[in-house]
Design an enzyme around this catalytic site. Structure first.
Site, PDB file in Angstrom:
ATOM      1  N   GLY A  85       0.772  -1.240   0.000  1.00 44.01           N
ATOM      2  CA  GLY A  85       0.000   0.000   0.000  1.00 44.01           C
ATOM      3  C   GLY A  85       0.799   1.284   0.000  1.00 44.01           C
ATOM      4  N   MET A  91      -3.990  -7.034  -7.014  1.00 36.68           N
ATOM      5  CA  MET A  91      -3.445  -8.090  -7.862  1.00 36.68           C
ATOM      6  C   MET A  91      -4.511  -9.104  -8.315  1.00 36.68           C
ATOM      7  SD  MET A  91      -0.589  -6.730  -8.057  1.00 36.68           S
ATOM      8  CE  MET A  91       0.780  -7.693  -8.678  1.00 36.68           C
ATOM      9  N   ARG A  92      -5.683  -8.591  -8.663  1.00 40.23           N
ATOM     10  CA  ARG A  92      -6.719  -9.452  -9.253  1.00 40.23           C
ATOM     11  C   ARG A  92      -7.089  -8.902 -10.623  1.00 40.23           C
ATOM     12  NH1 ARG A  92      -6.689 -14.072  -7.430  1.00 40.23           N
ATOM     13  NH2 ARG A  92      -8.719 -14.459  -8.388  1.00 40.23           N
ATOM     14  N   HIS A 131       0.879   0.785 -13.129  1.00 43.92           N
ATOM     15  CA  HIS A 131       1.648  -0.408 -13.515  1.00 43.92           C
ATOM     16  C   HIS A 131       3.125  -0.022 -13.582  1.00 43.92           C
ATOM     17  CE1 HIS A 131       2.286  -4.321 -15.347  1.00 43.92           C
ATOM     18  NE2 HIS A 131       3.144  -3.717 -16.156  1.00 43.92           N
TER      19      HIS A 131
HETATM   20  C1  GAR Z   1       3.500  -1.120  -7.418  1.00 44.88           C
HETATM   21  O1  GAR Z   1       4.799  -1.140  -7.949  1.00 44.88           O
HETATM   22  C2  GAR Z   1       2.475  -1.176  -8.533  1.00 44.88           C
HETATM   23  O2  GAR Z   1       2.860  -0.468  -9.677  1.00 44.88           O
HETATM   24  C3  GAR Z   1       2.440  -2.652  -8.807  1.00 44.88           C
HETATM   25  O3  GAR Z   1       2.480  -3.256  -7.546  1.00 44.88           O
HETATM   26  C4  GAR Z   1       3.204  -2.412  -6.652  1.00 44.88           C
HETATM   27  C5  GAR Z   1       2.330  -2.154  -5.445  1.00 44.88           C
HETATM   28  O4  GAR Z   1       3.055  -1.496  -4.441  1.00 44.88           O
HETATM   29  N1  GAR Z   1       1.250  -3.001  -9.518  1.00 44.88           N
HETATM   30  C6  GAR Z   1       1.196  -3.986 -10.407  1.00 44.88           C
HETATM   31  O5  GAR Z   1       2.146  -4.683 -10.681  1.00 44.88           O
HETATM   32  C7  GAR Z   1      -0.159  -4.175 -11.034  1.00 44.88           C
HETATM   33  N2  GAR Z   1      -0.066  -4.995 -12.195  1.00 44.88           N
HETATM   34  P1  GAR Z   1       2.294  -0.820  -3.233  1.00 44.88           P
HETATM   35  O6  GAR Z   1       1.370  -1.881  -2.632  1.00 44.88           O
HETATM   36  O7  GAR Z   1       3.390  -0.451  -2.269  1.00 44.88           O
HETATM   37  O8  GAR Z   1       1.541   0.364  -3.759  1.00 44.88           O
END
Ligand code: GAR
Length: 194
Positions: free
Chosen positions: A16, A94-95, A113
């Site tokens: 988050g 992540m869904r 992303h």
């Molecule tokens: C972030 O790097 C976001 O861009 C990626 O997950 C991470 C979440 O970090 N999202 C994806 O890969 C979506 N396909 P966070 O929970 O610290 O915000």
């Protein structure tokens, strides 16, 4: 609607840190969005604490009990409508959504992303970037559509790929720019909607 802040929900699955950057941005009195709900599909998602600390209502909706993507998405949709949400931000959620949900929220749902889309959609992004020998990477905020990581791009930020980078060092460099990019992109979108 002038002066009203756009009622926004953030969907998370984990740490988050992007949620935290959005919460911090919303603390400014001139920011055009407010976070009224945080939804996680993971009960132990660390990011839920950022929401609780900020006094933002949270909902945990685990995906496992639902027999189909549509059934899970219908529950998310119900929670969003109950909270009278106008804008949804996916931040490490992540869904994959059903086409039904993506269409229902079209133009009102954003995703971040950690690559320069359209390059490297999907998962294990930083591994893919390094394996391809890229010299730069970055982050993309885009509108979510039924096709994974393919919706119209709203904003991007770039970082160099440095010699000796590992997926972890590159992820950390990209994450730093994500934390500026997402609040800027949400500002742009919200300003169009106030
Ligand atoms: C972030 O790097 C976001 O861009 C990626 O997950 C991470 C979440 O970090 N999202 C994806 O890969 C979506 N396909 P966070 O929970 O610290 O915000």
């Amino acid at each position: 609607m002038s002066g009203a802040r756009v009622r926004t929900a953030v969907l998370i699955s984990g740490r988050g840190s992007n949620l935290k950057s959005l919460i911090d941005a919303c603390a400014a009195s001139d920011y055009p969005a407010e976070i009224v709900l945080v939804i996680s599909n993971v009960e132990i998602a660390g990011g839920l604490q950022f929401a609780r600390d900020a006094g933002i209502p949270t909902r945990v909706i685990p995906h496992k009990p639902y027999p189909t993507r549509e059934a899970f998405d219908a529950e998310i949709d119900r929670a969003l409508r109950e909270a009278d949400v106008a804008l949804v931000c996916e931040a490490g959620f992540m869904r994959i959504h059903s086409a039904w949900f993506a269409e229902r929220w079209a133009g009102r749902i954003l995703n971040i992303h950690p690559s320069l889309l359209p390059k490297f959609p999907g998962i294990r992004v930083h591994e893919q970037v390094l394996a391809a020998g890229e010299t730069e990477s970055g982050a993309t905020v885009h509108y979510l559509t039924a096709d994974l990581d393919s919706g119209p791009i709203i904003a991007q930020a770039r970082v160099p790929v440095l010699p000796g980078d590992t997926p972890e060092t590159l992820a950390a460099r990209v994450l730093e720019v994500e934390h500026k990019l997402y609040p800027e992109a949400v500002r742009m979108v919200a300003e169009r909607n106030t």
